[in-house]
Design an enzyme around this catalytic site. Structure first.
Site, PDB file in Angstrom:
ATOM      1  N   ASP A   9       0.850  -1.192   0.000  1.00  0.00           N
ATOM      2  CA  ASP A   9       0.000   0.000   0.000  1.00  0.00           C
ATOM      3  C   ASP A   9       0.888   1.246   0.000  1.00  0.00           C
ATOM      4  O   ASP A   9       2.118   1.160  -0.173  1.00  0.00           O
ATOM      5  CB  ASP A   9      -1.027  -0.042   1.153  1.00  0.00           C
ATOM      6  CG  ASP A   9      -0.403   0.183   2.538  1.00  0.00           C
ATOM      7  OD1 ASP A   9       0.822   0.421   2.632  1.00  0.00           O
ATOM      8  OD2 ASP A   9      -1.155   0.115   3.535  1.00  0.00           O
ATOM      9  N   CYS A  66       2.573  -3.467   4.191  1.00  0.00           N
ATOM     10  CA  CYS A  66       1.783  -2.280   4.530  1.00  0.00           C
ATOM     11  C   CYS A  66       2.592  -1.573   5.618  1.00  0.00           C
ATOM     12  O   CYS A  66       3.793  -1.809   5.727  1.00  0.00           O
ATOM     13  CB  CYS A  66       0.346  -2.636   4.937  1.00  0.00           C
ATOM     14  SG  CYS A  66       0.158  -3.586   6.450  1.00  0.00           S
ATOM     15  N   THR A  68       2.580  -1.829   8.901  1.00  0.00           N
ATOM     16  CA  THR A  68       3.062  -2.778   9.907  1.00  0.00           C
ATOM     17  C   THR A  68       3.184  -4.207   9.376  1.00  0.00           C
ATOM     18  O   THR A  68       3.773  -5.060  10.046  1.00  0.00           O
ATOM     19  CB  THR A  68       2.054  -2.842  11.079  1.00  0.00           C
ATOM     20  OG1 THR A  68       0.772  -3.194  10.513  1.00  0.00           O
ATOM     21  CG2 THR A  68       1.939  -1.500  11.795  1.00  0.00           C
ATOM     22  N   HIS A  99       7.713 -25.109   8.868  1.00  0.00           N
ATOM     23  CA  HIS A  99       6.556 -25.674   9.569  1.00  0.00           C
ATOM     24  C   HIS A  99       5.215 -25.274   8.955  1.00  0.00           C
ATOM     25  O   HIS A  99       4.266 -26.050   9.003  1.00  0.00           O
ATOM     26  CB  HIS A  99       6.571 -25.244  11.042  1.00  0.00           C
ATOM     27  CG  HIS A  99       7.586 -26.001  11.849  1.00  0.00           C
ATOM     28  ND1 HIS A  99       7.629 -25.960  13.223  1.00  0.00           N
ATOM     29  CD2 HIS A  99       8.608 -26.826  11.467  1.00  0.00           C
ATOM     30  CE1 HIS A  99       8.629 -26.728  13.666  1.00  0.00           C
ATOM     31  NE2 HIS A  99       9.244 -27.252  12.613  1.00  0.00           N
ATOM     32  N   HIS A 134       3.844 -31.671  10.071  1.00  0.00           N
ATOM     33  CA  HIS A 134       3.514 -30.292   9.686  1.00  0.00           C
ATOM     34  C   HIS A 134       2.590 -30.259   8.475  1.00  0.00           C
ATOM     35  O   HIS A 134       1.784 -29.346   8.329  1.00  0.00           O
ATOM     36  CB  HIS A 134       4.797 -29.501   9.425  1.00  0.00           C
ATOM     37  CG  HIS A 134       5.686 -29.471  10.630  1.00  0.00           C
ATOM     38  ND1 HIS A 134       5.320 -28.846  11.801  1.00  0.00           N
ATOM     39  CD2 HIS A 134       6.886 -30.052  10.870  1.00  0.00           C
ATOM     40  CE1 HIS A 134       6.258 -29.016  12.701  1.00  0.00           C
ATOM     41  NE2 HIS A 134       7.228 -29.751  12.166  1.00  0.00           N
TER      42      HIS A 134
HETATM   43  C1  RB5 Z   1      -2.012   2.749   6.585  1.00  0.00           C
HETATM   44  O1  RB5 Z   1      -1.936   3.985   7.173  1.00  0.00           O
HETATM   45  C2  RB5 Z   1      -1.751   1.652   7.603  1.00  0.00           C
HETATM   46  O2  RB5 Z   1      -2.804   1.572   8.497  1.00  0.00           O
HETATM   47  C3  RB5 Z   1      -1.547   0.335   6.896  1.00  0.00           C
HETATM   48  O3  RB5 Z   1      -0.487   0.451   6.022  1.00  0.00           O
HETATM   49  C4  RB5 Z   1      -1.199  -0.861   7.765  1.00  0.00           C
HETATM   50  O4  RB5 Z   1      -0.169  -0.593   8.645  1.00  0.00           O
HETATM   51  C5  RB5 Z   1      -2.310  -1.548   8.425  1.00  0.00           C
HETATM   52  O5  RB5 Z   1      -2.169  -2.615   9.046  1.00  0.00           O
END
Ligand code: RB5
Length: 149
Positions: A9, A66, A68, A99, A134
């Site tokens: 993203d 993304c 996180t 696994h 597994h």
């Molecule tokens: C976008 O701002 C952020 O929320 C997205 O990239 C991500 O971290 C969501 O899990």
């Protein structure tokens, strides 16, 4: 040639570009299913596109990014046939293959890791699924998706 699909993203364009350059330099064939601008976009849409393309193509594995890695990995794991592991270090990268036989790995473009993402990708890619007990667990995971639990 190893075929990889990568989706991201707006939060992880720079990291995606860096990883694409590195993957190509390592001889991987890379398909970019992500965005190339920082205009806000919803990560479930990127997860859906990358995963659907993965399931149609003969890719070896996929990478999702993304902010996180959390939202995009949760989204990917809603799609039948996808096993996406959120990776934080080489141990998790290795186990995700050995696994869990993950077919996608996810990282956060805004996360500071103690190891380069590139090393974690290499570790995942070179590890081998152990099978045995597994395999039974992976098949059970896949059946959860099929039953629509
Ligand atoms: C976008 O701002 C952020 O929320 C997205 O990239 C991500 O971290 C969501 O899990």
């Amino acid at each position: 040639m190893v075929k990889v699909i990568i989706g991201n993203d707006h939060s992880s364009v720079e990291v995606k570009n860096r990883l694409v350059r590195w993957l190509v330099s390592q001889g991987f064939e890379v398909t970019n299913a992500g965005v190339d601008t920082e205009e806000s976009i919803d990560y479930p849409d990127i997860a859906e596109k990358a995963c659907r393309d993965f399931l149609k193509g003969d890719y070896d594995f996929g990478i999702l990014l993304c902010g996180t890695g959390i939202g995009i990995s949760i989204s990917a794991n809603k799609i039948k046939g996808i096993r996406c592991a959120l990776i934080h270090d080489s141990f998790c990268a290795r186990m995700a293959k050995k696994h869990n036989n993950a077919n996608f790995i996810a990282f956060g473009g805004r996360v500071t890791y103690n190891e380069p993402i590139e090393s974690m990708i290499t570790t995942f890619h070179t590890a081998v699924f152990e099978g045995g007990r597994h395999r039974q667990r992976v098949e059970k995971m896949d059946r959860l998706g099929e039953r629509g639990c």
